[in-house]
Design an enzyme around this catalytic site. Sequence first.
Site, PDB file in Angstrom:
ATOM      1  CE  LYS A   1      -1.655   2.877   3.014  1.00 31.11           C
ATOM      2  NZ  LYS A   1      -1.714   4.090   2.181  1.00 31.11           N
TER       3      LYS A   1
ATOM      4  CD  GLU B   1       9.434  13.278  12.273  1.00 29.23           C
ATOM      5  OE1 GLU B   1       8.426  12.575  12.446  1.00 29.23           O
ATOM      6  OE2 GLU B   1      10.473  12.860  11.723  1.00 29.23           O
TER       7      GLU B   1
ATOM      8  N   GLY C   1       2.633   4.478  13.940  1.00 36.68           N
ATOM      9  CA  GLY C   1       3.389   3.311  14.399  1.00 36.68           C
ATOM     10  C   GLY C   1       2.801   2.705  15.653  1.00 36.68           C
TER      11      GLY C   1
ATOM     12  N   GLY D   1       6.518   5.553   8.816  1.00 37.18           N
ATOM     13  CA  GLY D   1       5.493   6.587   8.953  1.00 37.18           C
ATOM     14  C   GLY D   1       5.682   7.354  10.241  1.00 37.18           C
ATOM     15  CB  SER D   2       3.531   9.768  11.936  1.00 31.93           C
ATOM     16  OG  SER D   2       2.349   9.039  12.203  1.00 31.93           O
TER      17      SER D   2
ATOM     18  CB  CYS E   1      12.556   9.861   9.237  1.00 36.89           C
ATOM     19  SG  CYS E   1      13.216   8.625   8.186  1.00 36.89           S
TER      20      CYS E   1
ATOM     21  CD  GLU F   1      13.348   3.414  10.437  1.00 35.07           C
ATOM     22  OE1 GLU F   1      13.718   2.283  10.749  1.00 35.07           O
ATOM     23  OE2 GLU F   1      13.775   4.448  10.977  1.00 35.07           O
TER      24      GLU F   1
HETATM   25  C1  UN1 Z   1      13.886   8.830   5.246  1.00 32.91           C
HETATM   26  O1  UN1 Z   1      14.077   9.997   5.546  1.00 32.91           O
HETATM   27  O2  UN1 Z   1      12.783   8.314   5.460  1.00 32.91           O
HETATM   28  O3  UN1 Z   1      19.935   8.911   4.648  1.00 32.91           O
HETATM   29  C2  UN1 Z   1      14.924   7.990   4.600  1.00 32.91           C
HETATM   30  C3  UN1 Z   1      18.995   9.424   4.085  1.00 32.91           C
HETATM   31  C4  UN1 Z   1      18.326   8.680   2.959  1.00 32.91           C
HETATM   32  C5  UN1 Z   1      17.138   7.923   3.450  1.00 32.91           C
HETATM   33  C6  UN1 Z   1      16.157   8.739   4.242  1.00 32.91           C
HETATM   34  N1  UN1 Z   1      19.282   7.788   2.362  1.00 32.91           N
HETATM   35  O4  UN1 Z   1      18.551  10.513   4.410  1.00 32.91           O
END
Ligand code: UN1
Length: 498
Positions: A178, A388, A236, A231-232, A287, A253
Amino acid sequence: MATTDTRIHQNLIAGERSDAASGDTFESSSPADGELIGVYPRSGAEDVDRAVAAATEAFEEWRLVPAPKRGELLFRFAQLLVEHKAELTDLMTHEMGKVKAEAGGDVQEAIDMSYYMGGEGRRLIGQTTPSELQNKFQMSVRMPIGVIGVITPWNFPIAIPSWKIAPALVAGNTVVFKPATDTPALGQRFVELLVEAGVPDGVVNIVHGGGGVVGQRLVEHPDVPVISLTGSRETGVAVLHAGAERLKHVHLELGGKNAIIVMDDADLDLALDGILWSAFGTSGQRCTATSRVIVHEQVHDELVSSLVDRAEALRLGPGWEDDTDVGPVINGAALEKIHSYTQIGIDEGARLLTGGGIATEGDLGKGFFYRPTIFAGVQPDMRIAQEEIFGPTLSIIRVASEDEAVRVSNGIRYGLSSSIFTQDVNRAFRAMRDLQAGITYINAGTIGAEVHLPFGGVKETGNGHREAGQAALDVFTEWKSVYVDYSGTLQRAQIDNQ
Ligand code: UN1
């Protein structure tokens, strides 16, 4: 241009294209100018159920395909990504909004991951150990688990699906995917290329639609033993709760509030480059983005004034234009959220040095553009330094020592990425040891993870799993220990060896 065609798309289930059972649809449009990208099925629970049934059936054959052959499929997929890199990059600048160089990097990350995981087809290494008994052999092997529910975000719309789907496939699992509702076109292209690479019917199925319906049903479905979500934090936690009822493996993650520490002995020009790239690249929507700079008081004023000058020189614009530095943010809700944090920062007493506003001049008014925003005088416990924001908003925190810098960097609920700029090797090694994060950079910003090392965070960034590298295989396989007794007699472990 292909990317501006208004085309109607369908789910792919058991190798066949289909609309949502309800017939409902949703639109994907560009955050840069509102252009319609495509129309996608707004699927429901019954569409998910059909996809899970297809993936369950396909698993029985796919798990028996020799792993090197499964890996070869990923090599073909990687090659197709190479061939379609320009097209996918262009589509990404339109659908997701990131600038061309970064969009190319996103596709490249999927190419790298697919080649890397393709190679795992000839490894998937287990262990053999001696037995405590004579005439007995033992080993551990990785076993596929079954149907993997893959739920991905919009910020890395090609890379992140590859982080999950490539290891899932090489390990012998099947997938119901999805993609985010903000980037369905990229999710669709990803799956179309997998089909072109030869993935058998039912092994990868795509079901478009919202998290509340499609995601929810995947998480609750009894025949989906593994969920992998980026996701957030809030999503999660909800997924973990829902998965707990069936003791699912839930790989999460989640968020970050990553800091760059700049010590008094740092190369300031290098630190500035690292901060600019990590804070405002992808409009701060990673992230791993830097949202805090923790700077030693000796170099604070110099760093801050150059930083503001450099941030003000960044050009906002659509990602597909060559001279754009910062693209739009993903949608109107994100724009509002980011802007609300500017008011929160002001109310908390931080000093707004630059930005802090929605950009509307000229064509920018057609999209969701936010000015790179820098606050100084930020206290570590302010909301703008704790929560965040997922946008181009940076908080500067002044500190008096290395100890204080590390304490402030660690003083958040998240623990994804971290960084220190220093020329002192002892400081660098102490930071490597003491920064509470899944990733630490020395003399580089907080972004730039490569596919062959584990990726993930400590504390509330996740629940202990990792993507990428060999570590990813732990999410998508179960260990089986196998004991072969060729003595012809009953040998009792722990007893007959005395
Ligand atoms: C993400 O921000 O969800 O190191 C992944 C990094 C990228 C991956 C980011 N290779 O910022």
